[in-house]
Design a protein around this motif. Structure first.
Motif, PDB file in Angstrom:
ATOM      1  N   ALA A   6      52.273  30.501  73.388  1.00  0.00           N
ATOM      2  CA  ALA A   6      52.043  31.432  72.280  1.00  0.00           C
ATOM      3  C   ALA A   6      52.561  30.806  70.992  1.00  0.00           C
ATOM      4  N   VAL A   7      52.246  31.459  69.897  1.00  0.00           N
ATOM      5  CA  VAL A   7      52.907  31.138  68.634  1.00  0.00           C
ATOM      6  C   VAL A   7      54.162  32.017  68.554  1.00  0.00           C
ATOM      7  N   TYR A   8      55.285  31.392  68.334  1.00  0.00           N
ATOM      8  CA  TYR A   8      56.560  32.094  68.270  1.00  0.00           C
ATOM      9  C   TYR A   8      56.965  32.263  66.817  1.00  0.00           C
ATOM     10  N   TYR A   9      57.274  33.493  66.457  1.00  0.00           N
ATOM     11  CA  TYR A   9      57.619  33.833  65.082  1.00  0.00           C
ATOM     12  C   TYR A   9      59.073  34.277  64.990  1.00  0.00           C
ATOM     13  N   CYS A  10      59.769  33.732  64.030  1.00  0.00           N
ATOM     14  CA  CYS A  10      61.129  34.159  63.741  1.00  0.00           C
ATOM     15  C   CYS A  10      61.089  35.394  62.844  1.00  0.00           C
ATOM     16  N   ASN A  11      62.023  36.289  63.054  1.00  0.00           N
ATOM     17  CA  ASN A  11      62.108  37.534  62.290  1.00  0.00           C
ATOM     18  C   ASN A  11      63.548  37.770  61.865  1.00  0.00           C
ATOM     19  N   ALA A  12      63.720  38.242  60.646  1.00  0.00           N
ATOM     20  CA  ALA A  12      65.055  38.579  60.158  1.00  0.00           C
ATOM     21  C   ALA A  12      64.991  39.866  59.360  1.00  0.00           C
ATOM     22  N   ARG A  13      66.004  40.696  59.539  1.00  0.00           N
ATOM     23  CA  ARG A  13      66.085  41.971  58.815  1.00  0.00           C
ATOM     24  C   ARG A  13      67.483  42.092  58.226  1.00  0.00           C
ATOM     25  N   GLY A  14      67.527  42.434  56.951  1.00  0.00           N
ATOM     26  CA  GLY A  14      68.837  42.574  56.349  1.00  0.00           C
ATOM     27  C   GLY A  14      68.774  42.800  54.868  1.00  0.00           C
ATOM     28  N   GLN A  15      69.910  42.724  54.260  1.00  0.00           N
ATOM     29  CA  GLN A  15      70.056  43.016  52.850  1.00  0.00           C
ATOM     30  C   GLN A  15      69.924  41.727  52.036  1.00  0.00           C
ATOM     31  N   THR A  16      69.080  41.793  51.018  1.00  0.00           N
ATOM     32  CA  THR A  16      68.943  40.686  50.083  1.00  0.00           C
ATOM     33  C   THR A  16      69.334  41.179  48.703  1.00  0.00           C
ATOM     34  N   THR A  17      69.331  40.286  47.739  1.00  0.00           N
ATOM     35  CA  THR A  17      69.647  40.690  46.375  1.00  0.00           C
ATOM     36  C   THR A  17      68.578  41.607  45.797  1.00  0.00           C
ATOM     37  N   GLN A  18      67.417  41.682  46.445  1.00  0.00           N
ATOM     38  CA  GLN A  18      66.339  42.573  46.003  1.00  0.00           C
ATOM     39  C   GLN A  18      66.247  43.832  46.854  1.00  0.00           C
ATOM     40  N   GLY A  19      67.201  44.036  47.737  1.00  0.00           N
ATOM     41  CA  GLY A  19      67.179  45.201  48.599  1.00  0.00           C
ATOM     42  C   GLY A  19      66.958  44.819  50.052  1.00  0.00           C
ATOM     43  N   TYR A  20      66.735  45.843  50.888  1.00  0.00           N
ATOM     44  CA  TYR A  20      66.544  45.593  52.323  1.00  0.00           C
ATOM     45  C   TYR A  20      65.166  44.978  52.543  1.00  0.00           C
ATOM     46  N   ARG A  21      65.135  43.937  53.366  1.00  0.00           N
ATOM     47  CA  ARG A  21      63.881  43.248  53.630  1.00  0.00           C
ATOM     48  C   ARG A  21      63.750  42.898  55.109  1.00  0.00           C
ATOM     49  N   GLU A  22      62.501  42.809  55.551  1.00  0.00           N
ATOM     50  CA  GLU A  22      62.156  42.232  56.842  1.00  0.00           C
ATOM     51  C   GLU A  22      61.274  41.025  56.548  1.00  0.00           C
ATOM     52  N   VAL A  23      61.654  39.881  57.092  1.00  0.00           N
ATOM     53  CA  VAL A  23      60.987  38.625  56.769  1.00  0.00           C
ATOM     54  C   VAL A  23      60.519  37.951  58.050  1.00  0.00           C
ATOM     55  N   TRP A  24      59.365  37.290  57.966  1.00  0.00           N
ATOM     56  CA  TRP A  24      58.801  36.551  59.096  1.00  0.00           C
ATOM     57  C   TRP A  24      58.679  35.074  58.748  1.00  0.00           C
ATOM     58  N   GLY A  25      58.864  34.244  59.764  1.00  0.00           N
ATOM     59  CA  GLY A  25      58.604  32.826  59.609  1.00  0.00           C
ATOM     60  C   GLY A  25      57.122  32.539  59.754  1.00  0.00           C
ATOM     61  N   GLN A  26      56.762  31.282  59.576  1.00  0.00           N
ATOM     62  CA  GLN A  26      55.351  30.901  59.599  1.00  0.00           C
ATOM     63  C   GLN A  26      54.833  30.720  61.025  1.00  0.00           C
ATOM     64  N   GLY A  27      55.729  30.642  61.984  1.00  0.00           N
ATOM     65  CA  GLY A  27      55.327  30.505  63.376  1.00  0.00           C
ATOM     66  C   GLY A  27      55.380  29.068  63.851  1.00  0.00           C
ATOM     67  N   THR A  28      55.738  28.898  65.108  1.00  0.00           N
ATOM     68  CA  THR A  28      55.747  27.578  65.727  1.00  0.00           C
ATOM     69  C   THR A  28      55.093  27.703  67.102  1.00  0.00           C
ATOM     70  N   LEU A  29      54.205  26.770  67.392  1.00  0.00           N
ATOM     71  CA  LEU A  29      53.410  26.849  68.609  1.00  0.00           C
ATOM     72  C   LEU A  29      54.174  26.264  69.790  1.00  0.00           C
ATOM     73  N   VAL A  30      54.210  27.030  70.868  1.00  0.00           N
ATOM     74  CA  VAL A  30      54.768  26.573  72.138  1.00  0.00           C
ATOM     75  C   VAL A  30      53.626  26.564  73.154  1.00  0.00           C
ATOM     76  N   THR A  31      53.396  25.409  73.752  1.00  0.00           N
ATOM     77  CA  THR A  31      52.343  25.272  74.745  1.00  0.00           C
ATOM     78  C   THR A  31      52.965  24.790  76.049  1.00  0.00           C
ATOM     79  N   VAL A  32      52.738  25.554  77.113  1.00  0.00           N
ATOM     80  CA  VAL A  32      53.277  25.211  78.419  1.00  0.00           C
ATOM     81  C   VAL A  32      52.107  24.866  79.331  1.00  0.00           C
ATOM     82  N   SER A  33      52.076  23.638  79.785  1.00  0.00           N
ATOM     83  CA  SER A  33      50.983  23.186  80.643  1.00  0.00           C
ATOM     84  C   SER A  33      51.347  23.380  82.114  1.00  0.00           C
ATOM     85  N   SER A  34      50.330  23.646  82.900  1.00  0.00           N
ATOM     86  CA  SER A  34      50.564  23.894  84.337  1.00  0.00           C
ATOM     87  C   SER A  34      50.499  22.613  85.138  1.00  0.00           C
TER      88      SER A  34
END
Length: 119
Positions: free
Chosen positions: A91-119
């Protein structure tokens, strides 16, 4: 603004391991929780694991016992150690962060990183 930079994805054989990292930077005041979500083709995004600033963790049922989330509050970085990987972890794995910034409370996502598991 807050940015999340992910690293560590790639191709691995079934049974192998990978470690993902995600570092938050920018106008951070305090990060309450950081975590990882994933989205496989044709499926909805789902929780993989999350961790609070106090160290409480939450895992998706499909990864319990195989994945471990950890965090460095000092570095604003979250890690995901993935062991015993299965093809269905691909899958594509996305990082997520939630917290207080200087602009207020925010939820932020990363751009994603692909993980491929072969059988």
């Amino acid at each position: 603004q807050v940015q999340l930079v992910e690293s560590g994805g790639g191709l691995v054989q079934a049974g192998g391991s990978l470690r993902l990292s995600c570092e938050a930077s920018g106008s951070i005041v305090f990060i309450n929780s950081m975590g990882w979500y994933r989205q496989a083709p044709g499926k909805q995004r789902e929780l993989v694991a999350a961790i609070t600033s106090g160290g409480s963790t939450n895992y998706g049922d499909s990864v319990k016992g195989r994945f471990t989330i950890s965090r460095s509050n000092a570095k604003n970085t979250v890690y995901l150690q993935m062991n015993s990987l299965k093809p269905e972890d691909t899958a594509v794995y996305y990082c997520n962060a939630r917290g207080q910034t200087t602009q207020g409370y925010r939820e932020v996502w990363g751009q994603g990183t692909l993980v491929t598991v072969s059988s």
